[in-house]
Design a protein around this motif. Structure first.
Motif, PDB file in Angstrom:
ATOM      1  N   ALA A   1       0.724  -1.705  -0.053  1.00 45.84           N
ATOM      2  CA  ALA A   1       0.267   0.056   0.112  1.00 45.84           C
ATOM      3  C   ALA A   1       1.010   1.344   0.224  1.00 45.84           C
ATOM      4  O   ALA A   1       0.591   1.921  -0.684  1.00 45.84           O
ATOM      5  N   HIS A   2       1.898   1.134   0.661  1.00 43.49           N
ATOM      6  CA  HIS A   2       2.407   2.367   0.545  1.00 43.49           C
ATOM      7  C   HIS A   2       3.914   2.371  -0.285  1.00 43.49           C
ATOM      8  O   HIS A   2       3.275   3.500  -2.038  1.00 43.49           O
ATOM      9  N   ILE A   3       4.121   1.478  -1.187  1.00 42.22           N
ATOM     10  CA  ILE A   3       4.248   1.819  -2.457  1.00 42.22           C
ATOM     11  C   ILE A   3       3.396   2.522  -2.963  1.00 42.22           C
ATOM     12  O   ILE A   3       4.108   3.414  -4.400  1.00 42.22           O
ATOM     13  N   ILE A   4       1.961   1.734  -3.329  1.00 48.05           N
ATOM     14  CA  ILE A   4       0.977   2.623  -4.347  1.00 48.05           C
ATOM     15  C   ILE A   4       0.612   3.958  -3.807  1.00 48.05           C
ATOM     16  O   ILE A   4       0.580   5.262  -4.540  1.00 48.05           O
ATOM     17  N   GLU A   5       0.473   4.410  -2.418  1.00 46.97           N
ATOM     18  CA  GLU A   5       0.682   5.864  -2.452  1.00 46.97           C
ATOM     19  C   GLU A   5       1.748   6.723  -2.531  1.00 46.97           C
ATOM     20  O   GLU A   5       1.907   8.115  -2.906  1.00 46.97           O
ATOM     21  N   ALA A   6       3.078   6.165  -2.821  1.00 42.99           N
ATOM     22  CA  ALA A   6       4.185   6.647  -2.532  1.00 42.99           C
ATOM     23  C   ALA A   6       4.290   7.239  -4.418  1.00 42.99           C
ATOM     24  O   ALA A   6       4.371   8.813  -4.501  1.00 42.99           O
ATOM     25  N   ARG A   7       3.997   6.303  -5.966  1.00 43.93           N
ATOM     26  CA  ARG A   7       2.828   6.680  -6.511  1.00 43.93           C
ATOM     27  C   ARG A   7       2.327   7.710  -6.786  1.00 43.93           C
ATOM     28  O   ARG A   7       3.272   8.377  -7.187  1.00 43.93           O
ATOM     29  N   ARG A   8       1.346   7.665  -5.964  1.00 44.67           N
ATOM     30  CA  ARG A   8       0.269   8.342  -6.182  1.00 44.67           C
ATOM     31  C   ARG A   8       0.753   9.731  -6.110  1.00 44.67           C
ATOM     32  O   ARG A   8       0.242  10.771  -6.159  1.00 44.67           O
TER      33      ARG A   8
ATOM     34  N   GLU B   1      -5.083  14.752  -6.903  1.00 46.19           N
ATOM     35  CA  GLU B   1      -5.426  14.835  -5.512  1.00 46.19           C
ATOM     36  C   GLU B   1      -4.087  13.676  -5.468  1.00 46.19           C
ATOM     37  O   GLU B   1      -4.022  13.163  -6.091  1.00 46.19           O
ATOM     38  N   GLY B   2      -4.008  13.606  -4.055  1.00 48.08           N
ATOM     39  CA  GLY B   2      -2.497  13.161  -3.756  1.00 48.08           C
ATOM     40  C   GLY B   2      -2.678  12.459  -2.465  1.00 48.08           C
ATOM     41  O   GLY B   2      -3.950  12.908  -1.851  1.00 48.08           O
ATOM     42  N   PRO B   3      -2.414  10.876  -1.511  1.00 46.06           N
ATOM     43  CA  PRO B   3      -2.235  10.768  -0.026  1.00 46.06           C
ATOM     44  C   PRO B   3      -2.050  11.984   0.168  1.00 46.06           C
ATOM     45  O   PRO B   3      -1.693  12.736   0.247  1.00 46.06           O
ATOM     46  N   GLY B   4      -2.386  11.485   1.517  1.00 50.96           N
ATOM     47  CA  GLY B   4      -2.777  12.178   2.892  1.00 50.96           C
ATOM     48  C   GLY B   4      -1.328  11.855   3.315  1.00 50.96           C
ATOM     49  O   GLY B   4      -1.014  10.805   2.760  1.00 50.96           O
ATOM     50  N   LEU B   5      -0.516  12.305   4.634  1.00 45.18           N
ATOM     51  CA  LEU B   5       0.611  11.665   5.279  1.00 45.18           C
ATOM     52  C   LEU B   5       0.534  10.253   5.687  1.00 45.18           C
ATOM     53  O   LEU B   5       0.882  10.022   5.394  1.00 45.18           O
ATOM     54  N   SER B   6      -0.855  10.250   6.663  1.00 46.80           N
ATOM     55  CA  SER B   6      -1.217   9.162   6.529  1.00 46.80           C
ATOM     56  C   SER B   6      -1.306   8.159   6.425  1.00 46.80           C
ATOM     57  O   SER B   6      -1.319   6.344   6.153  1.00 46.80           O
ATOM     58  N   ASP B   7      -1.881   8.557   4.651  1.00 48.10           N
ATOM     59  CA  ASP B   7      -1.543   7.906   3.763  1.00 48.10           C
ATOM     60  C   ASP B   7      -1.121   6.818   2.842  1.00 48.10           C
ATOM     61  O   ASP B   7      -1.021   5.733   2.760  1.00 48.10           O
ATOM     62  N   LEU B   8       0.319   7.750   3.385  1.00 42.20           N
ATOM     63  CA  LEU B   8       2.010   7.848   2.714  1.00 42.20           C
ATOM     64  C   LEU B   8       2.213   6.203   3.307  1.00 42.20           C
ATOM     65  O   LEU B   8       2.895   6.119   2.519  1.00 42.20           O
ATOM     66  N   PHE B   9       1.958   6.642   5.172  1.00 40.68           N
ATOM     67  CA  PHE B   9       2.365   5.402   5.904  1.00 40.68           C
ATOM     68  C   PHE B   9       1.277   4.971   6.430  1.00 40.68           C
ATOM     69  O   PHE B   9       1.106   4.855   7.667  1.00 40.68           O
ATOM     70  N   PRO B  10       0.145   4.007   5.954  1.00 40.70           N
ATOM     71  CA  PRO B  10      -0.776   3.108   6.579  1.00 40.70           C
ATOM     72  C   PRO B  10      -0.412   2.715   7.601  1.00 40.70           C
ATOM     73  O   PRO B  10       1.225   2.019   7.797  1.00 40.70           O
ATOM     74  N   GLN B  11      -1.011   2.668   8.143  1.00 43.24           N
ATOM     75  CA  GLN B  11      -0.887   1.297   9.632  1.00 43.24           C
ATOM     76  C   GLN B  11      -1.384  -0.108   9.397  1.00 43.24           C
ATOM     77  O   GLN B  11      -0.453  -1.137   9.893  1.00 43.24           O
ATOM     78  N   SER B  12      -2.497  -0.497   8.685  1.00 44.09           N
ATOM     79  CA  SER B  12      -2.656  -1.185   8.386  1.00 44.09           C
ATOM     80  C   SER B  12      -3.508  -1.201   6.426  1.00 44.09           C
ATOM     81  O   SER B  12      -3.649  -0.001   7.062  1.00 44.09           O
TER      82      SER B  12
END
Length: 171
Positions: A48-55, A66-77
């Motif tokens: 998920a982190h790979i996906i969000e970093a690319r987004r 739109e892009g991810p927020g910081l919490s989306d970039l480093f999801p907890q689960s």
């Protein structure tokens, strides 16, 4: 045959698309009763982190609204069923974005702001190279996590993706 830089990055991202699909298949092959293991949960979170970093970089480059927020970039689960659609959507936008880049666009300076608001400058090529290495790094972590669980990780070596057999073994 000589490739332009743009063609090289498009090729690398096709390799990445295939590699991400293989990683997703390896995660999907883990028996449901083993998916609550900490290693599995960390592996899905890394994908998920790979996906969000690319987004994030698609957004910063103006290729996504739109892009991810910081919490989306480093999801907890992250749950496995969330990943295929997110992966496909991200790859689709990247394929379209990369199709429009030529060597001049790849070499141009690119300015952006970090989440903290700090301005930075890199070239587009720097960003594309970072994303390529970023995925390699995290796919390696995912492979280690799956192996630690006794599961079979995806084999995503670039050389395996590019090589062509010239005949039967020993022939």
């Amino acid at each position: 045959m000589a490739r332009t830089r743009a063609e090289t990055y498009r090729r690398w991202f096709e390799y990445e698309r295939d590699s991400h699909a293989q990683v997703l298949a390896a995660l999907s092959a883990v028996p449901i009763e083993r998916r609550s293991a900490a290693e599995f949960r960390k592996a899905t979170t890394l994908l998920a982190h790979i996906i969000e970093a690319r987004r994030l970089w698609l957004f910063r480059m103006g290729a996504a609204p739109e892009g991810p927020g910081l919490s989306d970039l480093f999801p907890q689960s992250t749950e496995l069923p969330e990943l295929p659609g997110r992966l496909d959507a991200m790859h689709s936008v990247w394929a379209h974005h990369l199709a429009g880049l030529d060597d001049a666009a790849i070499g141009r300076p690119f300015e952006y702001r970090s989440f903290e608001g700090q301005p930075f400058r890199n070239t587009v090529e720097d960003i594309l190279t970072q994303l390529y290495g970023h995925s390699l790094y995290h796919r390696g972590q995912i492979a280690l996590l799956l192996r630690a669980m006794g599961e079979e990780p995806a084999s995503t070596d670039f050389l395996f993706w590019t090589r062509e057999a010239l005949g039967p073994p020993g022939g």
